[in-house]
Design a protein around this motif. Structure first.
Motif, mmCIF file in Angstrom:
data_model
loop_
_atom_site.group_PDB
_atom_site.id
_atom_site.type_symbol
_atom_site.label_atom_id
_atom_site.label_comp_id
_atom_site.label_asym_id
_atom_site.label_seq_id
_atom_site.Cartn_x
_atom_site.Cartn_y
_atom_site.Cartn_z
ATOM 1 N N ASP A 127 -21.973 2.616 45.385
ATOM 2 C CA ASP A 127 -22.502 2.512 46.750
ATOM 3 C C ASP A 127 -21.555 1.772 47.685
ATOM 4 O O ASP A 127 -21.624 1.947 48.903
ATOM 5 C CB ASP A 127 -23.850 1.785 46.731
ATOM 6 C CG ASP A 127 -24.901 2.552 45.948
ATOM 7 O OD1 ASP A 127 -24.899 3.795 46.036
ATOM 8 O OD2 ASP A 127 -25.706 1.914 45.241
ATOM 9 N N VAL A 128 -20.705 0.916 47.131
ATOM 10 C CA VAL A 128 -19.815 0.081 47.937
ATOM 11 C C VAL A 128 -18.366 0.378 47.555
ATOM 12 O O VAL A 128 -18.018 0.382 46.371
ATOM 13 C CB VAL A 128 -20.109 -1.428 47.717
ATOM 14 C CG1 VAL A 128 -19.182 -2.281 48.584
ATOM 15 C CG2 VAL A 128 -21.569 -1.738 48.028
ATOM 16 N N THR A 129 -17.544 0.633 48.562
ATOM 17 C CA THR A 129 -16.106 0.770 48.356
ATOM 18 C C THR A 129 -15.503 -0.627 48.311
ATOM 19 O O THR A 129 -15.800 -1.454 49.177
ATOM 20 C CB THR A 129 -15.459 1.572 49.500
ATOM 21 O OG1 THR A 129 -16.073 2.861 49.550
ATOM 22 C CG2 THR A 129 -13.967 1.730 49.291
ATOM 23 N N ILE A 130 -14.675 -0.903 47.302
ATOM 24 C CA ILE A 130 -14.087 -2.235 47.150
ATOM 25 C C ILE A 130 -12.575 -2.130 47.280
ATOM 26 O O ILE A 130 -11.939 -1.337 46.587
ATOM 27 C CB ILE A 130 -14.456 -2.866 45.795
ATOM 28 C CG1 ILE A 130 -15.977 -2.998 45.667
ATOM 29 C CG2 ILE A 130 -13.796 -4.231 45.638
ATOM 30 C CD1 ILE A 130 -16.446 -3.522 44.313
ATOM 31 N N MET A 131 -12.015 -2.938 48.174
ATOM 32 C CA MET A 131 -10.565 -3.041 48.353
ATOM 33 C C MET A 131 -10.173 -4.457 47.954
ATOM 34 O O MET A 131 -10.572 -5.438 48.594
ATOM 35 C CB MET A 131 -10.207 -2.783 49.819
ATOM 36 C CG MET A 131 -8.753 -2.557 50.087
ATOM 37 S SD MET A 131 -8.239 -0.894 49.681
ATOM 38 C CE MET A 131 -6.600 -0.887 50.414
ATOM 39 N N LEU A 132 -9.410 -4.579 46.867
ATOM 40 C CA LEU A 132 -9.135 -5.879 46.259
ATOM 41 C C LEU A 132 -7.646 -6.186 46.284
ATOM 42 O O LEU A 132 -6.833 -5.385 45.813
ATOM 43 C CB LEU A 132 -9.637 -5.858 44.808
ATOM 44 C CG LEU A 132 -9.211 -6.994 43.885
ATOM 45 C CD1 LEU A 132 -9.883 -8.298 44.307
ATOM 46 C CD2 LEU A 132 -9.558 -6.673 42.437
ATOM 47 N N THR A 133 -7.264 -7.319 46.849
ATOM 48 C CA THR A 133 -5.897 -7.805 46.717
ATOM 49 C C THR A 133 -5.912 -9.039 45.826
ATOM 50 O O THR A 133 -6.819 -9.873 45.925
ATOM 51 C CB THR A 133 -5.261 -8.187 48.073
ATOM 52 O OG1 THR A 133 -5.891 -9.365 48.593
ATOM 53 C CG2 THR A 133 -5.398 -7.056 49.076
ATOM 54 N N THR A 134 -4.936 -9.129 44.943
ATOM 55 C CA THR A 134 -4.910 -10.250 44.007
ATOM 56 C C THR A 134 -3.528 -10.369 43.390
ATOM 57 O O THR A 134 -2.779 -9.395 43.306
ATOM 58 C CB THR A 134 -5.956 -10.070 42.893
ATOM 59 O OG1 THR A 134 -5.918 -11.191 42.010
ATOM 60 C CG2 THR A 134 -5.702 -8.809 42.099
#
Length: 326
Positions: A206-213
Motif C-alpha cells: 500500500d505504501v511506496t518506500i524510498m530508502l537512503t542508507t
C-alpha cells in the motif's frame, strides 16, 4: 475490448537535474563563479507499492534528489512528479500524500509527550479521528510504543524517537514514505525491530518506500530493488543479485576437513580461493554454479567435518562500484 487501466507511477523523474552555483578563490581579491551539478540527469520510475533502496557515496546526490522529490528544492531541469503532482508548485497537496523521515528534521514537539505530538499531527493533516485512531493503534502494537507514549520527546532514546518519527510520518496515510538513514545510531535490537516493521509495511504493497542508507544490511533486508547513484547519475538500477552478477561477486563455500587438504575433486565453476588452518580449512569460490554439487562431491570423498556457504558481501561490491566511479 477491455484495457488494463493505466497506473500512475508513485515517482517519475526524467532528466532530473539540480545545479548549484559556488564561488571559488582565484587570487587574493578575485573570486570566480562555477556551476556544480549535484544531480546530473536522473531517470527513475518507481511503481506504487515498491520498496527501493537509493544509495551512493557521500556527495553523490542522494539527499539532493530526495529534497527535490519532497518539494524542498526546485529542480534546475528535467521533469519530476510524485504521487501524480509536481512537488514544488503543489507542495501543500503533496504533503498530504507523502511521509518523510529525515535525520536532521523532526515532526515531533520536543517538550510534549509523544502522545500529544501524534494528536497535534492529526489536526495538522486534518485526519478524521477514526482513521487516526486506527493507524495509531496499529503502530502502537507493531512498534511497541505504549511504554513511552507519555514521555516527553526530549527524554526518549534514539531508538524510541525513531519509532515515534516513523509513526508520525504514517498517521495521515501517505502513499509514499521517504526514509533517510532510519536505522543510523540504533542498537542491534532496535534495528531489528524497525527493519521488521518496514519489511511488513513494504510487503503490504500500500505504501511506496524510498530508502537512503549507508547501512547496507538495511538494503539486504528491505529492498528488492536497488538504485545506486554516483556523481549525480544512476550507475545501477536493478536487484541486488544483478548488482553482484554485474560486478563479479562470488559465493564462497568454506569446508572444514578431518585431515589436511591434499587433493580435492575438480568441480567445474568451483576453484580453491585459499587454504587455512594448516590445510584443514579450504575456501572455494563459486562462479555461478550451485553449492550443492561441490558439497556432494566432497561428501563422497569423505573426511568432511563441516561446511558453510557464504553469500557475496554487498559492502565489498558497492565499494568496488564507488571506487570505479571515482
Amino acid at each position: 475490448m477491455s484495457r488494463t487501466p493505466r497506473v500512475t507511477p508513485a515517482i517519475r523523474a526524467t532528466g532530473l537535474r539540480k545545479d548549484f552555483t559556488v564561488k571559488r578563490k582565484a587570487g587574493r581579491l578575485r573570486r570566480t563563479t562555477h556551476t556544480v551539478a549535484a544531480v546530473a540527469g536522473v531517470d527513475l520510475t518507481v511503481g506504487q507499492g515498491e520498496t527501493v533502496g537509493y544509495i551512493g557515496p557521500n556527495g553523490a546526490g542522494k539527499s539532493t534528489t530526495l529534497k527535490m522529490m519532497t518539494g524542498v528544492l526546485t529542480p534546475s531541469g528535467g521533469e519530476l512528479s510524485v504521487c501524480g503532482v509536481e512537488p514544488v508548485p503543489r507542495r501543500k497537496q503533496l504533503a498530504r500524500r507523502i511521509g518523510v523521515v529525515f535525520g536532521q528534521r523532526s515532526q515531533l514537539w520536543w517538550d510534549l509527550p509523544l502522545r500529544e505530538s501524534f494528536r497535534m499531527l492529526r489536526y495538522v493533516y486534518a485526519v478524521p479521528e477514526a482513521e487516526h485512531a486506527e493507524r495509531l493503534a496499529a503502530c502502537r502494537e507493531l512498534l511497541d510504543l505504549d511504554a513511552f507514549l507519555d514521555t516527553p520527546v526530549r527524554q526518549l532514546s534514539l531508538g524510541q524517537r525513531m519509532r515515534g518519527e516513523i509513526t508520525a510520518a504514517l498517521l495521515h496515510g501517505p502513499r509514499v514514505l521517504f526514509l533517510d538513514e532510519p536505522t543510523i545510531g540504533l542498537d542491534v535490537v532496535s534495528k531489528q525491530a524497525l527493519r521488521g516493521f518496514l519489511a511488513d509495511l513494504g510487503a503490504g504493497g500500500d505504501v511506496t518506500i524510498m530508502l537512503t542508507t549507508h547501512d547496507l544490511a538495511d538494503i539486504e533486508r528491505l529492498c528488492p530493488r536497488l538504485v545506486v547513484v554516483d556523481h549525480g547519475r544512476v550507475v545501477h538500477d536493478g536487484t541486488l543479485a544483478e548488482l553482484h552478477a554485474r560486478h563479479g561477486s562470488q559465493r564462497r563455500v568454506v569446508v572444514d576437513l578431518d585431515t589436511p587438504y591434499d587433493e580435492l575433486p575438480h568441480v567445474p565453476g568451483a576453484k580453491v580461493d585459499r587454504v587455512e588452518d594448516d590445510g584443514h580449512r579450504v575456501v572455494f569460490a563459486l562462479d555461478g554454479v550451485p553449492a550443492g554439487g561441490l558439497i556432494a562431491r566432497l561428501a563422497q570423498q569423505g573426511g568432511l567435518r563441516d561446511v558453510a556457504v557464504l553469500e557475496p558481501d554487498i559492502e565489498e561490491v558497492v565499494a568496488r562500484l564507488y571506487a570505479r566511479g571515482a
